[in-house]
Scaffold this motif. Structure first.
Motif, short mmCIF file in Angstrom:
data_model
loop_
_atom_site.label_atom_id
_atom_site.label_comp_id
_atom_site.label_asym_id
_atom_site.label_seq_id
_atom_site.Cartn_x
_atom_site.Cartn_y
_atom_site.Cartn_z
N UNK A 104 0.73 -1.31 -0.05
CA UNK A 104 0.11 0.00 -0.09
C UNK A 104 0.82 1.30 -0.05
N UNK A 105 2.07 1.26 0.39
CA UNK A 105 3.06 2.50 0.43
C UNK A 105 3.50 2.56 -0.76
N UNK A 106 3.34 2.07 -1.76
CA UNK A 106 3.80 2.40 -3.20
C UNK A 106 2.89 3.46 -3.67
N UNK A 107 1.68 3.96 -3.14
CA UNK A 107 0.89 4.99 -3.63
C UNK A 107 1.62 6.21 -3.07
N UNK A 108 2.70 6.26 -2.31
CA UNK A 108 3.38 7.42 -2.14
C UNK A 108 4.11 8.03 -3.30
N UNK A 109 4.43 7.18 -4.49
CA UNK A 109 4.76 7.53 -5.62
C UNK A 109 3.82 8.40 -6.19
N UNK A 110 2.72 8.08 -6.22
CA UNK A 110 1.35 8.72 -6.74
C UNK A 110 1.53 10.14 -6.14
N UNK A 111 1.42 10.13 -4.72
CA UNK A 111 1.50 11.27 -4.14
C UNK A 111 2.77 12.50 -4.70
N UNK A 112 4.07 11.66 -4.63
CA UNK A 112 5.06 12.53 -5.08
C UNK A 112 4.96 12.90 -6.53
N UNK A 113 4.33 12.13 -7.52
CA UNK A 113 3.96 12.51 -8.81
C UNK A 113 3.03 13.78 -8.93
N UNK A 114 1.94 13.45 -7.98
CA UNK A 114 1.06 14.87 -8.00
C UNK A 114 1.83 16.07 -7.61
N UNK A 115 2.79 15.97 -6.57
CA UNK A 115 3.32 17.25 -6.07
C UNK A 115 4.26 17.76 -7.27
N UNK A 116 4.84 16.80 -7.92
CA UNK A 116 5.72 17.25 -8.97
C UNK A 116 5.15 17.85 -10.21
N UNK A 117 4.16 17.26 -10.50
CA UNK A 117 3.29 17.49 -11.63
C UNK A 117 2.54 18.96 -11.49
N UNK A 118 2.30 19.06 -10.34
CA UNK A 118 1.59 20.56 -10.15
C UNK A 118 2.48 21.51 -10.34
N UNK A 119 3.81 21.33 -9.97
CA UNK A 119 4.73 22.32 -9.99
C UNK A 119 5.13 22.35 -11.58
N UNK A 120 5.20 21.29 -12.29
CA UNK A 120 5.77 21.42 -13.58
C UNK A 120 4.47 22.15 -14.45
N UNK A 121 3.61 21.99 -13.88
CA UNK A 121 2.27 22.22 -14.92
C UNK A 121 2.06 23.85 -14.65
N UNK A 122 2.08 24.29 -13.42
CA UNK A 122 1.90 25.74 -13.05
C UNK A 122 3.11 26.64 -13.39
N UNK A 123 4.30 26.00 -13.24
CA UNK A 123 5.31 26.85 -13.63
C UNK A 123 6.13 26.78 -14.99
N UNK A 124 5.78 25.35 -15.57
CA UNK A 124 6.70 25.32 -16.71
C UNK A 124 5.45 25.08 -17.93
N UNK A 125 4.73 24.07 -17.88
CA UNK A 125 3.81 23.76 -18.98
C UNK A 125 2.56 24.90 -19.38
N UNK A 126 2.11 25.64 -18.37
CA UNK A 126 1.15 26.60 -18.63
C UNK A 126 1.72 27.72 -19.23
N UNK A 127 2.93 28.55 -18.61
CA UNK A 127 3.46 29.50 -19.40
C UNK A 127 3.86 29.29 -20.68
N UNK A 128 4.42 28.17 -20.73
CA UNK A 128 4.86 27.66 -22.21
C UNK A 128 3.51 27.96 -23.36
N UNK A 129 2.60 26.99 -22.95
CA UNK A 129 1.22 27.09 -23.81
C UNK A 129 0.82 28.35 -24.11
N UNK A 130 0.62 29.06 -22.86
CA UNK A 130 0.19 30.47 -23.02
C UNK A 130 0.90 31.45 -24.20
N UNK A 131 2.25 31.29 -24.07
CA UNK A 131 2.97 31.93 -25.23
C UNK A 131 2.71 31.29 -26.51
#
Length: 611
Positions: free
Chosen positions: A396-423
């Motif tokens: 069951x602790x393997x779902x911690x990788x899901x949580x870390x993925x969520x945290x990483x992709x929230x940052x990637x989306x807000x700080x990287x992908x969203x600004x690039x797509x907007x441009x």
């Protein structure tokens, strides 16, 4: 009576003038403080209240997943159920959690308001956790020390089983009623009419989902490890303590919260439109929307909402706002019986809900994929090599990788992908991916996750031991090979569920904001029920004999879990095609002469959706 009302109104205006003279600025979105007076911007809401609610959400999630993440193992090791029965019961329980979100949303939007609803259901949540902790410690974990992988517990009486199910369904009621309301209460702390606070409101949903995942990180690692080793009572008591602290923090923020006055029963407003339209079935709809009945701006504002502009879809409902020969234009301060004549805004509320439903239905199959993390992913992991040297990794602790993925992709989306797509977008002022586009991307990533999970299971079977009686740790394939499927699910959540929260909150009419958040949760609910039904159907069709015990038997080495994952990938692909069609058809809600959201996106958000 009218004189008294005028006198009270005059007193309230004088107080507001005095506040303005002191330099106090009021919110512009109609929010009020706990005394029902207009909220002062500097002394209410914003990130002070928002952070309290985010911490509350994190602690409450820790408590909830302290029970939910290992529930499938508790049912097999302590209650004595087989894998298929345990997976079905977890799906039903999780589904019920989210069904109760509709109850919480209804009470919040109609009668109690967000704050009272959150407080009441959090108390129920705490009571359920206390009951589960006591029931497990006194009745279920017998003999003492049982419940681990090596020492399953004995049989239990009907009374003990009844106490267990009563406890976990109290938890379902408390958490379900609380979840959609706390998300909306958090969004209420930011004034949508203020540019800076509007931006903060959009960010809040990402941080809200991040808090949810970080709260479950402790449950999936530390608590998951203790529970996997048979220390169930300790895990449940830790969850109870976390829920109590969350409730205390919520109450501490009481003076700071902004509130919106409940608008009354939305079901009656919905029915009024349907009845009024049916009564005028033969009435001719005027060619111009301006000829339909609508209150002026001040009257709409006094009712606690904003005017919704007319749209051309579902034209048969416009008859509810047609002024017939039996009716004349109302005199000043006169309002028609809404069962005979409804405003354009009330008619558009119904249209908004009808437009949201196809999008919502398309998200259900994604939730079928998502729910596998709490059931079949755990069972798959338990049948793999769960040790690295002498260290044991709880499945069951393997779902911690899901949580870390969520945290990483929230940052990637807000700080990287969203600004690039907007441009890259041609429209000036564009804000990157729309919510509908993000949800579509989430579906694509979910398809990839199921394909990867199926491939991992194929190789797990290839390296499994034949003829083992229990088959725990029966494959030489390491459990770490599950990491890619968990990471992909986490990435899909950022696009699907965060996008869903923003979309339904933005597109839901005034007075139905909690219902918008509940729609997101009920899609998870129905996803769990559909998953349970799908497992049942697959087992019934695929089970031939003892030699062919179905795709998901108690001994996974005799089954074909990989085929089930590939089936989910195929169904999600078909769902994605339908979703594209629904997103193209969707038309955004428009308030007071401007498009809800960024005007630069154009009239309809789906205009930017490309396959």
């Amino acid at each position: 009576m009218a004189c008294i009302n005028v006198f009270e109104l005059d007193k309230e205006k004088k107080k507001m003038v005095k506040e303005e003279e002191k330099g106090e600025e009021f919110t512009l979105d109609g929010s009020v403080d706990r005394n029902g007076k207009p909220a002062v911007r500097g002394r209410s809401g914003k990130w002070t209240a928002g952070i309290l609610l985010l911490v509350n959400q994190g602690l409450a999630t820790l408590a909830f997943f302290g029970v939910g993440v290992n529930l499938v193992l508790f049912l097999t090791r302590v209650i004595g159920q087989d894998n298929a029965e345990a997976a079905n019961n977890v799906s039903k329980w999780t589904g019920t959690v989210y069904i109760f979100s509709l109850l919480g949303a209804f009470l919040s939007d109609s009668y109690w308001g967000r704050y009272k609803t959150c407080a009441v259901f959090q108390v129920i949540f705490v009571l359920g956790l206390v009951s589960l902790s006591l029931t497990s410690y006194i009745f279920l974990i017998k003999p003492t020390g049982c419940g681990s992988e090596r020492t399953p517990c004995g049989s239990h009486s009907s009374f003990e089983i009844a106490m267990f199910y009563t406890s976990i369904y109290l938890i379902a009621l408390g958490n379900g009623g609380y979840q959609p309301t706390i998300a909306t209460l958090g969004a209420d702390q930011f004034d949508e009419e203020h540019p800076k606070e509007r931006h903060s409101k959009v960010s809040f949903f990402s941080y809200f989902y991040l808090a949810l995942n970080l709260g479950s990180l402790f449950s999936n690692t530390i608590l998951g490890y203790f529970e996997d080793e048979g220390m169930w009572a300790l895990g449940f008591w830790a969850s109870t303590g976390s829920a109590i602290v969350a409730l205390v923090l919520f109450l501490v923020g009481t003076p700071r919260y902004r509130h919106f006055i409940p608008r009354g029963n939305p079901l009656s407003r919905f029915c009024q439109v349907v009845v009024a339209a049916a009564r005028k079935w033969t009435a001719e709809i005027p060619p111009r929307a301006g000829e339909l009945y609508e209150l002026d701006g001040q009257e709409v504002s006094s009712n606690g909402g904003r005017k919704i502009l007319h749209t051309n879809g579902f034209k048969f409902l416009d008859r509810a706002a047609v002024i017939t020969s039996k009716e004349t234009t109302p005199k000043e301060n006169e309002v028609y019986d809404p069962w005979h004549l409804c405003t354009v805004t009330q008619v558009e509320e119904v249209k908004c809900i009808l437009r949201l439903l196809p999008i919502w239905l398309c998200t259900i199959l994604y939730s079928v994929v998502f729910t596998q993390m709490a059931s079949l992913f755990v069972e798959q992991g338990a049948a793999m090599k769960t040790t690295i040297s002498t260290f044991h990794i709880p499945p069951a602790s393997m779902s911690s990788f899901d949580i870390l993925s969520v945290a990483a992709f929230i940052f990637i989306y807000r700080r990287v992908l969203d600004p690039i797509v907007a441009k890259l977008k041609k429209n000036s002022g564009s804000k990157g991916f729309t919510e509908l586009q993000r949800m579509g991307i989430g579906l694509i990533i979910a398809i990839l996750a199921m394909v990867v999970a199926g491939i991992v299971e194929h190789f797990r079977l290839k390296y499994s031991q034949e003829g083992c009686p229990i088959c725990t740790n029966s494959s030489t394939l390491s459990i770490l090979w599950q990491i890619p499927q968990y990471v992909l699910i986490g990435a899909s959540e950022v696009f699907m569920y965060v996008g869903q929260l923003e979309f339904f909150n933005k597109e839901a009419p005034e007075g139905l904001k909690s219902f918008g958040s509940a729609l997101c949760m009920t899609s998870i609910s129905l996803g769990n029920y559909v998953s349970s039904l799908l497992v049942t159907i697959v087992m019934r069709i695929s089970t031939k004999s003892d030699q062919m015990p179905g795709w998901i038997p108690g001994n996974l080495n005799k089954g074909h879990l990989d085929m089930f994952y590939f089936l989910l990938a195929f169904l999600t692909t078909a769902d994605f095609v339908v979703y594209i069609l629904c997103a193209k058809w969707y038309e955004n809600i428009r308030f007071g002469g401007k498009v809800s959201g960024e005007e630069s996106r154009g009239k309809n958000e789906h205009d930017d959706l490309r396959v």
